[in-house]
Design a protein around this motif. Structure first.
Motif, PDB file in Angstrom:
ATOM      1  N   VAL A   1      26.720  76.923  42.439  1.00  0.00           N
ATOM      2  CA  VAL A   1      26.086  77.204  41.153  1.00  0.00           C
ATOM      3  C   VAL A   1      25.124  78.389  41.287  1.00  0.00           C
ATOM      4  O   VAL A   1      25.058  79.259  40.409  1.00  0.00           O
ATOM      5  CB  VAL A   1      25.350  75.966  40.615  1.00  0.00           C
ATOM      6  CG1 VAL A   1      24.536  76.316  39.360  1.00  0.00           C
ATOM      7  CG2 VAL A   1      26.346  74.859  40.284  1.00  0.00           C
ATOM      8  N   ASP A   2      24.388  78.434  42.383  1.00  0.00           N
ATOM      9  CA  ASP A   2      23.496  79.585  42.624  1.00  0.00           C
ATOM     10  C   ASP A   2      24.275  80.895  42.570  1.00  0.00           C
ATOM     11  O   ASP A   2      23.840  81.873  41.944  1.00  0.00           O
ATOM     12  CB  ASP A   2      22.812  79.454  43.987  1.00  0.00           C
ATOM     13  CG  ASP A   2      21.673  78.438  43.974  1.00  0.00           C
ATOM     14  OD1 ASP A   2      21.239  78.047  42.876  1.00  0.00           O
ATOM     15  OD2 ASP A   2      21.245  78.045  45.066  1.00  0.00           O
ATOM     16  N   LYS A   3      25.422  80.935  43.231  1.00  0.00           N
ATOM     17  CA  LYS A   3      26.236  82.152  43.262  1.00  0.00           C
ATOM     18  C   LYS A   3      26.821  82.470  41.895  1.00  0.00           C
ATOM     19  O   LYS A   3      26.895  83.628  41.490  1.00  0.00           O
ATOM     20  CB  LYS A   3      27.343  82.011  44.310  1.00  0.00           C
ATOM     21  CG  LYS A   3      26.866  82.107  45.737  1.00  0.00           C
ATOM     22  CD  LYS A   3      26.278  83.494  46.010  1.00  0.00           C
ATOM     23  CE  LYS A   3      25.822  83.632  47.444  1.00  0.00           C
ATOM     24  NZ  LYS A   3      25.222  84.969  47.711  1.00  0.00           N
ATOM     25  N   PHE A   4      27.258  81.434  41.186  1.00  0.00           N
ATOM     26  CA  PHE A   4      27.810  81.635  39.844  1.00  0.00           C
ATOM     27  C   PHE A   4      26.767  82.274  38.941  1.00  0.00           C
ATOM     28  O   PHE A   4      27.048  83.250  38.229  1.00  0.00           O
ATOM     29  CB  PHE A   4      28.268  80.290  39.264  1.00  0.00           C
ATOM     30  CG  PHE A   4      28.886  80.377  37.904  1.00  0.00           C
ATOM     31  CD1 PHE A   4      30.252  80.551  37.749  1.00  0.00           C
ATOM     32  CD2 PHE A   4      28.101  80.281  36.757  1.00  0.00           C
ATOM     33  CE1 PHE A   4      30.828  80.632  36.481  1.00  0.00           C
ATOM     34  CE2 PHE A   4      28.662  80.368  35.495  1.00  0.00           C
ATOM     35  CZ  PHE A   4      30.035  80.539  35.354  1.00  0.00           C
ATOM     36  N   LEU A   5      25.551  81.757  38.965  1.00  0.00           N
ATOM     37  CA  LEU A   5      24.501  82.275  38.095  1.00  0.00           C
ATOM     38  C   LEU A   5      24.062  83.677  38.504  1.00  0.00           C
ATOM     39  O   LEU A   5      23.700  84.492  37.647  1.00  0.00           O
ATOM     40  CB  LEU A   5      23.300  81.325  38.107  1.00  0.00           C
ATOM     41  CG  LEU A   5      23.559  79.924  37.556  1.00  0.00           C
ATOM     42  CD1 LEU A   5      22.309  79.067  37.644  1.00  0.00           C
ATOM     43  CD2 LEU A   5      24.071  79.982  36.121  1.00  0.00           C
ATOM     44  N   SER A   6      24.114  83.963  39.794  1.00  0.00           N
ATOM     45  CA  SER A   6      23.717  85.303  40.233  1.00  0.00           C
ATOM     46  C   SER A   6      24.772  86.340  39.895  1.00  0.00           C
ATOM     47  O   SER A   6      24.461  87.523  39.711  1.00  0.00           O
ATOM     48  CB  SER A   6      23.460  85.307  41.746  1.00  0.00           C
ATOM     49  OG  SER A   6      24.659  85.102  42.476  1.00  0.00           O
ATOM     50  N   LEU A   7      26.016  85.921  39.783  1.00  0.00           N
ATOM     51  CA  LEU A   7      27.103  86.853  39.474  1.00  0.00           C
ATOM     52  C   LEU A   7      27.206  87.130  37.978  1.00  0.00           C
ATOM     53  O   LEU A   7      27.578  88.232  37.566  1.00  0.00           O
ATOM     54  CB  LEU A   7      28.431  86.306  40.003  1.00  0.00           C
ATOM     55  CG  LEU A   7      29.645  87.236  39.933  1.00  0.00           C
ATOM     56  CD1 LEU A   7      29.418  88.507  40.746  1.00  0.00           C
ATOM     57  CD2 LEU A   7      30.906  86.525  40.415  1.00  0.00           C
ATOM     58  N   SER A   8      26.901  86.131  37.164  1.00  0.00           N
ATOM     59  CA  SER A   8      26.975  86.347  35.715  1.00  0.00           C
ATOM     60  C   SER A   8      25.743  87.101  35.248  1.00  0.00           C
ATOM     61  O   SER A   8      24.674  86.994  35.838  1.00  0.00           O
ATOM     62  CB  SER A   8      27.054  85.008  34.977  1.00  0.00           C
ATOM     63  OG  SER A   8      25.847  84.304  35.103  1.00  0.00           O
TER      64      SER A   8
ATOM     65  N   ARG B   1      35.668  86.208  35.323  1.00  0.00           N
ATOM     66  CA  ARG B   1      34.586  87.103  34.910  1.00  0.00           C
ATOM     67  C   ARG B   1      35.167  88.251  34.107  1.00  0.00           C
ATOM     68  O   ARG B   1      36.116  88.908  34.546  1.00  0.00           O
ATOM     69  CB  ARG B   1      33.841  87.654  36.117  1.00  0.00           C
ATOM     70  CG  ARG B   1      32.616  88.509  35.766  1.00  0.00           C
ATOM     71  CD  ARG B   1      31.901  88.957  37.036  1.00  0.00           C
ATOM     72  NE  ARG B   1      30.596  89.557  36.763  1.00  0.00           N
ATOM     73  CZ  ARG B   1      30.406  90.848  36.492  1.00  0.00           C
ATOM     74  NH1 ARG B   1      31.439  91.683  36.446  1.00  0.00           N
ATOM     75  NH2 ARG B   1      29.200  91.312  36.259  1.00  0.00           N
ATOM     76  N   ARG B   2      34.635  88.451  32.912  1.00  0.00           N
ATOM     77  CA  ARG B   2      35.058  89.584  32.093  1.00  0.00           C
ATOM     78  C   ARG B   2      34.230  90.786  32.516  1.00  0.00           C
ATOM     79  O   ARG B   2      33.014  90.830  32.313  1.00  0.00           O
ATOM     80  CB  ARG B   2      34.870  89.286  30.611  1.00  0.00           C
ATOM     81  CG  ARG B   2      35.617  90.255  29.708  1.00  0.00           C
ATOM     82  CD  ARG B   2      35.820  89.682  28.329  1.00  0.00           C
ATOM     83  NE  ARG B   2      34.559  89.565  27.607  1.00  0.00           N
ATOM     84  CZ  ARG B   2      34.448  89.007  26.397  1.00  0.00           C
ATOM     85  NH1 ARG B   2      35.515  88.493  25.819  1.00  0.00           N
ATOM     86  NH2 ARG B   2      33.278  88.942  25.801  1.00  0.00           N
ATOM     87  N   ASN B   3      34.881  91.754  33.112  1.00  0.00           N
ATOM     88  CA  ASN B   3      34.162  92.847  33.757  1.00  0.00           C
ATOM     89  C   ASN B   3      33.483  93.800  32.780  1.00  0.00           C
ATOM     90  O   ASN B   3      32.556  94.522  33.152  1.00  0.00           O
ATOM     91  CB  ASN B   3      35.122  93.633  34.665  1.00  0.00           C
ATOM     92  CG  ASN B   3      35.636  92.784  35.808  1.00  0.00           C
ATOM     93  OD1 ASN B   3      34.916  91.924  36.316  1.00  0.00           O
ATOM     94  ND2 ASN B   3      36.880  93.008  36.210  1.00  0.00           N
ATOM     95  N   THR B   4      33.918  93.804  31.534  1.00  0.00           N
ATOM     96  CA  THR B   4      33.331  94.721  30.562  1.00  0.00           C
ATOM     97  C   THR B   4      31.915  94.332  30.166  1.00  0.00           C
ATOM     98  O   THR B   4      31.099  95.195  29.845  1.00  0.00           O
ATOM     99  CB  THR B   4      34.204  94.787  29.296  1.00  0.00           C
ATOM    100  OG1 THR B   4      34.414  93.445  28.811  1.00  0.00           O
ATOM    101  CG2 THR B   4      35.539  95.444  29.596  1.00  0.00           C
ATOM    102  N   ASP B   5      31.612  93.038  30.183  1.00  0.00           N
ATOM    103  CA  ASP B   5      30.272  92.607  29.749  1.00  0.00           C
ATOM    104  C   ASP B   5      29.639  91.557  30.661  1.00  0.00           C
ATOM    105  O   ASP B   5      28.530  91.086  30.391  1.00  0.00           O
ATOM    106  CB  ASP B   5      30.310  92.077  28.307  1.00  0.00           C
ATOM    107  CG  ASP B   5      31.296  90.928  28.130  1.00  0.00           C
ATOM    108  OD1 ASP B   5      31.766  90.364  29.143  1.00  0.00           O
ATOM    109  OD2 ASP B   5      31.594  90.585  26.973  1.00  0.00           O
ATOM    110  N   GLY B   6      30.339  91.149  31.736  1.00  0.00           N
ATOM    111  CA  GLY B   6      29.760  90.198  32.679  1.00  0.00           C
ATOM    112  C   GLY B   6      29.833  88.747  32.263  1.00  0.00           C
ATOM    113  O   GLY B   6      29.284  87.871  32.944  1.00  0.00           O
ATOM    114  N   LYS B   7      30.500  88.445  31.164  1.00  0.00           N
ATOM    115  CA  LYS B   7      30.622  87.049  30.747  1.00  0.00           C
ATOM    116  C   LYS B   7      31.476  86.269  31.757  1.00  0.00           C
ATOM    117  O   LYS B   7      32.489  86.771  32.234  1.00  0.00           O
ATOM    118  CB  LYS B   7      31.248  86.944  29.359  1.00  0.00           C
ATOM    119  CG  LYS B   7      30.322  87.386  28.238  1.00  0.00           C
ATOM    120  CD  LYS B   7      30.948  87.138  26.871  1.00  0.00           C
ATOM    121  CE  LYS B   7      29.974  87.505  25.756  1.00  0.00           C
ATOM    122  NZ  LYS B   7      30.567  87.273  24.412  1.00  0.00           N
ATOM    123  N   MET B   8      31.040  85.044  32.061  1.00  0.00           N
ATOM    124  CA  MET B   8      31.741  84.229  33.055  1.00  0.00           C
ATOM    125  C   MET B   8      31.985  82.825  32.524  1.00  0.00           C
ATOM    126  O   MET B   8      31.183  82.277  31.762  1.00  0.00           O
ATOM    127  CB  MET B   8      30.932  84.149  34.355  1.00  0.00           C
ATOM    128  CG  MET B   8      30.979  85.433  35.171  1.00  0.00           C
ATOM    129  SD  MET B   8      30.053  85.276  36.709  1.00  0.00           S
ATOM    130  CE  MET B   8      30.900  83.910  37.496  1.00  0.00           C
TER     131      MET B   8
END
Length: 339
Positions: free
Chosen positions: A111-118, A73-80
């Motif tokens: 996948v649910d967690k991945f999408l909620s984090l990005s 995860r790129r913390n500056t913009d949330g890209k995952m």
């Protein structure tokens, strides 16, 4: 069941991942902890200053880690993206314990967690094989892939003669012609290995040099200086170069003509010895008349069938004709973006 985020280098993940690898012979070597952790290691300068987070979504069932989805995860913009989403990694997937009836359920939770984090629209799930439960999850969400990439794997019989007999008449003739041309012109071919059973760092170094030169000359636009920078980058700063040179299950095969490197192949062996995945294969165009790529794969298949249990060579991305000529079967990986 529950999910947690854990750092990729945590002892708990390493222990659970090792057990899954041991008990899941069908797991692709690209998804082994050794390969993935080397990729994470290359990101330490960015994680140290907080620009990136390298973690894994872990699915727990009755207190045990049963599924692992490593991500960056790129913390500056949330890209995952998935940790293995780099050039040189043929496939990405979730690492799931073998012999479970909850494979899809574990993937759905991850996948649910991945999408909620990005952040919305900034997640990517790429290089997914067709059998991945992540693909099934996204299909049920009616999310289509933005692109697919052809890949090729060569299934092998139990003998070299049987493999050769399975090829078309014209391809068998092309192989004979290549060997005959070398003999007629007074050239000598030699086959060299740097393998899990017998290490030879000089073989890997020569193969890396050939691969870097080929990538720089054939696939880099611009002048000589730009091509030189590309070659240096591949030799000394590339994640895959470093990984293939250090892992215990890596192997490199090198074909020389009159002592000069003409073709090379580097990859990773599965723990059960049945699968060899190849992220890198290159041939020197100066020897094109002698079909060094065909000869390299022919000699490698002789080696596999006479000394190993390898019965599938996965040549990864790209469906170049020589791959299918030599018995390869095409499959496709899928890319999902803007999730």
């Amino acid at each position: 069941m529950e999910t947690r985020y854990l750092p990729i280098f945590s002892p708990e993940i390493k222990t659970a991942w090792a057990k899954i690898e041991k008990d899941a012979p069908g797991l692709n070597p690209f998804m082994y902890y050794g390969f993935q952790s080397h990729l994470a290691e290359s990101l330490r300068p960015w994680t140290a200053i907080g620009l990136h987070s390298v973690k894994a979504i872990c699915v727990y069932d009755h207190g045990r880690i049963m599924g692992i989805l490593p991500f960056v995860r790129r913390n500056t913009d949330g890209k995952m993206r998935l940790l293995g989403d780099i050039k040189g990694c043929g496939i990405n997937d979730m690492v799931i314990a073998a012999n479970t009836s909850k494979r899809q359920e574990y993937a759905d939770m991850a996948v649910d967690k991945f999408l909620s984090l990005s952040k919305a629209g900034k997640g990517k799930l790429r290089r997914l094989p067709p059998e991945s439960p992540i693909v099934e999850n996204l299909r049920l969400r009616t999310i289509p892939p933005v692109s697919t990439t052809p890949c090729v794997r060569i299934p092998l019989p139990d003998s070299y003669d049987d493999w050769a007999a399975s090829l078309s008449k014209s391809v068998r003739q092309n192989l004979r012609t290549a060997y005959n041309r070398l003999k007629r012109d007074g050239h000598v071919i030699s086959f060299h290995t740097d393998t899990y059973g017998k290490r030879d760092s000089a073989v890997y170094s020569a193969a890396l040099g050939l691969y870097a030169q080929r990538q720089a000359s054939a696939y880099t636009s611009g002048g000589k200086l730009k091509k030189l920078f590309r070659e240096i980058k591949i030799r000394h700063f590339d994640k895959t170069s470093d990984t293939l040179g250090r892992l215990d299950n890596s192997a490199t095969f090198l074909l020389k003509i009159d002592g000069v490197p003409a073709a090379c192949m580097s990859g990773l062996l599965s723990h059960d010895g049945g699968l060899f995945v190849v992220p890198r294969l290159a041939a020197d165009s100066a020897f094109k008349f002698y079909s060094p790529g065909y000869l390299l794969l022919s000699e490698a298949i002789k080696h596999f069938l006479s000394t190993t249990d390898v019965r599938i060579i996965d040549l990864s991305r790209g469906n170049e004709r020589y791959k299918t000529d030599l018995g390869g079967e095409i499959y496709h990986t899928s890319d999902y973006k803007n999730l």
